[in-house]
Design an enzyme around this catalytic site. Structure first.
Site, PDB file in Angstrom:
ATOM      1  N   ALA A 285       0.822  -1.172  -0.036  1.00  0.00           N
ATOM      2  CA  ALA A 285      -0.029   0.095   0.028  1.00  0.00           C
ATOM      3  C   ALA A 285       0.775   1.154  -0.123  1.00  0.00           C
ATOM      4  O   ALA A 285       1.987   1.268   0.938  1.00  0.00           O
ATOM      5  CB  ALA A 285      -0.954   0.031   0.967  1.00  0.00           C
ATOM      6  N   SER A 286       0.784   1.949  -1.088  1.00  0.00           N
ATOM      7  CA  SER A 286       1.866   3.168  -1.272  1.00  0.00           C
ATOM      8  C   SER A 286       1.725   4.135  -0.189  1.00  0.00           C
ATOM      9  O   SER A 286       0.675   4.236   0.662  1.00  0.00           O
ATOM     10  CB  SER A 286       1.549   3.911  -2.540  1.00  0.00           C
ATOM     11  OG  SER A 286       1.270   3.009  -3.681  1.00  0.00           O
TER      12      SER A 286
END
Ligand SMILES: C[S@@+](CC[C@H](N)C(=O)[O-])C[C@H]1O[C@@H](n2cnc3c(N)ncnc32)[C@H](O)[C@@H]1O
Length: 387
Positions: A87-88
């Protein structure tokens, strides 16, 4: 337990703070995440059940959260060597969504579903009358994202497959966003499936440097044009993933390496490798030259650089001992003299007035793509091959 709320990240404009509060990241993060081990040499599992404080701290921080390693081929208890999904970082997610500018009622294609969090944010941006299609190459990740999205009450269509081909059945899209980085060529399918006037946002990199954000707009006459910005390190589309080390010559090949010295000094190296200086320009100018830098490889201030191009079995090695006033030694092998080419690109950068990222742009017209400097007719390099 200390939980840092998303809205307390420093420097967030109110809009993103509100959006992140409405669509929090935590519900999309699996119970097992992966973090650096104490030596920073491997990735180890961190479980929400056995270390809830650690899990919440990681998930609530303004940092990427690694959700899969080694393409899923590692079990908790084992060690991973590279991240394959994450998840960035929230502030980068905000930057990319800001660049995308998805509006209520629009249709959006996302490549790289990952956890599904960004797809949920996109769904929130386009609202009930909009449509989000998101593609994930890994079936397990796609399955988990589908479930997380449904549980959180969002309705993007999650497709399992190779996002390089886009999803023609949902085209045309007003917006296309990739959350996996591309190497040089923008997949033609993404441009073909974009509506005229539409916008495309993707992390972009070369073999020399990874990476920046590319934002393109498609004109009515089919030209996609845009600019580069930022300094992002994103994982690449799966089939473009770089291995840790590039093409390596055999010991017997090495005996034939051409040995020379270079006038390049530490200051030049800094300018060639620093993202705030010439790195982007050199990567823009120099085709297919993979760079691996090992800082302090042979002791403090004694670095090594390896350059390679597997397609032409070309390789170069620079031994840069900054403690020694003697010129650095260069060894080169193969059809291309990669270090000489890198120096030529560096000289070109200097001759052009040392342009930084903001002077470069990207154009795609009639299937041809190129990087330009200052204006589209001033081609820096035509990009070849398929993506
Ligand atoms: C940085 S993660 C994406 C983060 C995601 N948007 C989120 O909100 O969690 C990149 C994802 O791209 C996926 N990916 C890589 N290559 C792909 C491809 N060719 N097609 C579709 N997905 C791909 C990876 O499996 C990975 O899950």
């Amino acid at each position: 337990m200390t939980v840092v709320e998303a809205q307390s990240f420093p420097g967030y404009p109110d809009f993103w703070a509100t959006l992140f509060a409405e669509v929090p990241r935590a519900p999309f993060i699996p119970d097992t995440i992966w973090v650096d081990d104490s030596c920073g040499e491997a990735l180890v599992a961190l479980s929400k059940h056995t270390d809830p404080d650690g899990w919440y701290a990681a998930v609530s921080a303004n940092a990427p959260v690694i959700t899969q390693v080694n393409l899923g081929d590692v079990q908790p208890g084992q060690r991973g060597s590279f991240p394959s999904s994450s998840a960035s970082q929230p502030s980068i997610v905000a930057d990319m969504l800001h660049a995308l500018d998805a509006q209520p009622g629009q249709s959006v294609l996302e490549i790289g579903t990952g956890t599904g969090w960004n797809a949920a944010l996109l769904a929130r941006c386009v609202g009930a009358h909009g449509q989000v299609v998101t593609i994930e190459v890994d079936p397990h990740l796609a399955h988990d994202a589908r479930r997380a999205l449904t549980t959180a009450g969002h309705n993007p269509l999650v497709i399992t497959g190779d996002g390089t081909a886009g999803y023609p059945a949902g085209a045309p899209y007003d917006r296309v966003i990739s959350t996996a980085a591309i190497r040089e060529v923008v997949p033609h399918a993404w441009l073909d499936q974009l509506r005229p006037g539409g916008r495309l946002v993707t992390p972009w990199g070369t073999d020399w440097s990874n990476g920046v954000l590319l934002t393109l707009t498609l004109t009515e006459d089919g030209i996609a044009t845009g600019r580069f910005s930022g300094d992002l390190a994103f994982m690449r589309l799966r089939h473009q993933r770089r291995s840790l080390y590039g093409w390596q010559p055999s010991d017997s090949d090495l005996e034939h390496a051409q040995i020379s010295t270079t006038e390049c000094r530490g200051n030049d190296l800094d300018r060639m490798l620093n993202p705030d200086k010439g790195t982007f320009a050199i990567g823009a100018r120099l085709a297919s030259c993979r760079l691996v830098v090992e800082w302090d490889a042979q002791g403090p201030l004694h670095h090594t650089l390896e350059l390679d191009d597997g397609a032409t079995t070309s390789w170069a090695h620079l031994d840069a001992n900054l403690n020694d006033p003697a010129p650095f030694t260069v060894r080169q092998l193969g059809l291309r003299k990669l270090w000489d080419e890198a120096e030529a690109a560096y000289d070109w950068w200097h001759d052009q007035g040392e342009p930084l990222l903001d002077r470069f742009g990207f154009h795609s017209r009639a299937g041809q793509q190129w990087i330009w400097l200052d204006e589209p007719d001033n081609t820096v390099r035509t990009l070849g091959g398929s993506c």
